[in-house]
Design an enzyme around this catalytic site. Sequence first.
Site, PDB file in Angstrom:
ATOM      1  N   HIS A 273       0.840  -1.209   0.000  1.00 47.07           N
ATOM      2  CA  HIS A 273       0.000   0.000   0.000  1.00 47.07           C
ATOM      3  C   HIS A 273       0.874   1.259   0.000  1.00 47.07           C
ATOM      4  O   HIS A 273       0.590   2.214  -0.724  1.00 47.07           O
ATOM      5  CB  HIS A 273      -0.870   0.050   1.268  1.00 47.07           C
ATOM      6  CG  HIS A 273      -1.915  -1.021   1.379  1.00 47.07           C
ATOM      7  ND1 HIS A 273      -2.057  -1.797   2.501  1.00 47.07           N
ATOM      8  CD2 HIS A 273      -2.887  -1.433   0.512  1.00 47.07           C
ATOM      9  CE1 HIS A 273      -3.070  -2.640   2.339  1.00 47.07           C
ATOM     10  NE2 HIS A 273      -3.585  -2.457   1.133  1.00 47.07           N
TER      11      HIS A 273
ATOM     12  N   ARG B 204      -2.223  -6.252  -8.381  1.00 49.23           N
ATOM     13  CA  ARG B 204      -1.184  -7.282  -8.272  1.00 49.23           C
ATOM     14  C   ARG B 204      -1.367  -8.284  -9.415  1.00 49.23           C
ATOM     15  O   ARG B 204      -0.876  -8.088 -10.497  1.00 49.23           O
ATOM     16  CB  ARG B 204      -1.266  -7.963  -6.896  1.00 49.23           C
ATOM     17  CG  ARG B 204      -0.655  -7.142  -5.782  1.00 49.23           C
ATOM     18  CD  ARG B 204      -1.184  -7.508  -4.446  1.00 49.23           C
ATOM     19  NE  ARG B 204      -2.626  -7.325  -4.382  1.00 49.23           N
ATOM     20  CZ  ARG B 204      -3.374  -7.476  -3.313  1.00 49.23           C
ATOM     21  NH1 ARG B 204      -2.826  -7.854  -2.200  1.00 49.23           N
ATOM     22  NH2 ARG B 204      -4.668  -7.254  -3.348  1.00 49.23           N
TER      23      ARG B 204
ATOM     24  N   SER C 192      -2.874  -7.828   2.796  1.00 54.18           N
ATOM     25  CA  SER C 192      -3.173  -7.667   4.225  1.00 54.18           C
ATOM     26  C   SER C 192      -3.600  -8.995   4.831  1.00 54.18           C
ATOM     27  O   SER C 192      -3.246  -9.317   5.971  1.00 54.18           O
ATOM     28  CB  SER C 192      -4.284  -6.628   4.421  1.00 54.18           C
ATOM     29  OG  SER C 192      -3.852  -5.370   3.992  1.00 54.18           O
TER      30      SER C 192
ATOM     31  N   LYS D 158     -15.965  -7.372   5.406  1.00 54.81           N
ATOM     32  CA  LYS D 158     -14.674  -8.086   5.498  1.00 54.81           C
ATOM     33  C   LYS D 158     -14.316  -8.424   6.946  1.00 54.81           C
ATOM     34  O   LYS D 158     -13.271  -9.035   7.180  1.00 54.81           O
ATOM     35  CB  LYS D 158     -13.557  -7.224   4.900  1.00 54.81           C
ATOM     36  CG  LYS D 158     -13.324  -7.430   3.413  1.00 54.81           C
ATOM     37  CD  LYS D 158     -11.957  -6.889   3.021  1.00 54.81           C
ATOM     38  CE  LYS D 158     -11.600  -7.169   1.581  1.00 54.81           C
ATOM     39  NZ  LYS D 158     -10.309  -6.560   1.199  1.00 54.81           N
TER      40      LYS D 158
HETATM   41  P1  ADP Z   1      -9.861  -3.473  -0.539  1.00 57.53           P
HETATM   42  O1  ADP Z   1     -10.693  -4.121   0.514  1.00 57.53           O
HETATM   43  O2  ADP Z   1     -10.505  -2.277  -1.158  1.00 57.53           O
HETATM   44  O3  ADP Z   1      -9.290  -4.394  -1.581  1.00 57.53           O
HETATM   45  P2  ADP Z   1      -7.172  -3.324   0.494  1.00 57.53           P
HETATM   46  O4  ADP Z   1      -6.687  -2.542   1.668  1.00 57.53           O
HETATM   47  O5  ADP Z   1      -7.051  -4.808   0.537  1.00 57.53           O
HETATM   48  O6  ADP Z   1      -8.669  -2.840   0.313  1.00 57.53           O
HETATM   49  O7  ADP Z   1      -6.454  -2.813  -0.815  1.00 57.53           O
HETATM   50  C1  ADP Z   1      -6.560  -1.475  -1.226  1.00 57.53           C
HETATM   51  C2  ADP Z   1      -5.974  -1.349  -2.615  1.00 57.53           C
HETATM   52  O8  ADP Z   1      -4.568  -1.598  -2.544  1.00 57.53           O
HETATM   53  C3  ADP Z   1      -6.543  -2.328  -3.640  1.00 57.53           C
HETATM   54  O9  ADP Z   1      -6.635  -1.672  -4.886  1.00 57.53           O
HETATM   55  C4  ADP Z   1      -5.507  -3.436  -3.688  1.00 57.53           C
HETATM   56  O10 ADP Z   1      -5.499  -4.098  -4.952  1.00 57.53           O
HETATM   57  C5  ADP Z   1      -4.236  -2.606  -3.480  1.00 57.53           C
HETATM   58  N1  ADP Z   1      -3.139  -3.397  -2.941  1.00 57.53           N
HETATM   59  C6  ADP Z   1      -3.132  -4.188  -1.859  1.00 57.53           C
HETATM   60  N2  ADP Z   1      -1.927  -4.763  -1.676  1.00 57.53           N
HETATM   61  C7  ADP Z   1      -1.138  -4.316  -2.691  1.00 57.53           C
HETATM   62  C8  ADP Z   1       0.223  -4.578  -3.102  1.00 57.53           C
HETATM   63  N3  ADP Z   1       1.003  -5.415  -2.444  1.00 57.53           N
HETATM   64  N4  ADP Z   1       0.682  -3.939  -4.213  1.00 57.53           N
HETATM   65  C9  ADP Z   1      -0.127  -3.121  -4.903  1.00 57.53           C
HETATM   66  N5  ADP Z   1      -1.403  -2.846  -4.599  1.00 57.53           N
HETATM   67  C10 ADP Z   1      -1.914  -3.442  -3.502  1.00 57.53           C
END
Ligand code: ADP
Length: 170
Positions: free
Chosen positions: A17, A90, A128, A41
């Site tokens: 992130h 990803r 996460s 979630k």
């Molecule tokens: P959500 O529940 O909206 O998916 P997340 O916190 O899991 O929330 O992810 C927020 C954003 O960050 C999403 O667009 C996800 O694809 C992106 N993201 C999560 N991990 C990574 C990573 N390692 N590299 C790039 N983007 C990421």
Amino acid sequence: MVVAVYPGTFDPLTYGHMDIIERAAALFGKLTVGIYENPSKQPLFPLEQRVDLVKEAVGGLPSVHVKAFKGLTVDFIHRIGGRVMIRGLRANSDFEREFEMALMNRKLAPDIELLCLMTSSQYQFLSSSLIKEVAKLGGCLEGMVPDHVAVALREKFFAPIEVATGKHKM
Ligand code: ADP
């Protein structure tokens, strides 16, 4: 000035992130990291703590702001005068989900443009949910999450045990 919004659950924030935040901040005058409640979630960390963890991590980036929100992401973006939504990509599975959401959001708010940034290769495996699994089993999170996030995870999973067994005084 174009305002961009990077929405997500951030449960918890990872270096994947952070990489997207830093790269998006370099492209736009102002970037707001929008943290949604996301009860579907069943997040590990309550909303306020997720906000605090991100705030601590982005403290050194003056154009980055952090805000919690409820309801539709596009409504939040409109409320704060945003024009661009940032998401991170990803693997293929991210693409399908993001594509579906993007089409729905375009229907709801045609004025908001979606910008997806590809993950940096070293963070491709980071999510996460995987971080929470590793943390729960006591694995090392170095290079995956900021130190204060690792501490918060440890407290979440191990503080109750340590207090109960009197192993460590916290
Ligand atoms: P959500 O529940 O909206 O998916 P997340 O916190 O899991 O929330 O992810 C927020 C954003 O960050 C999403 O667009 C996800 O694809 C992106 N993201 C999560 N991990 C990574 C990573 N390692 N590299 C790039 N983007 C990421």
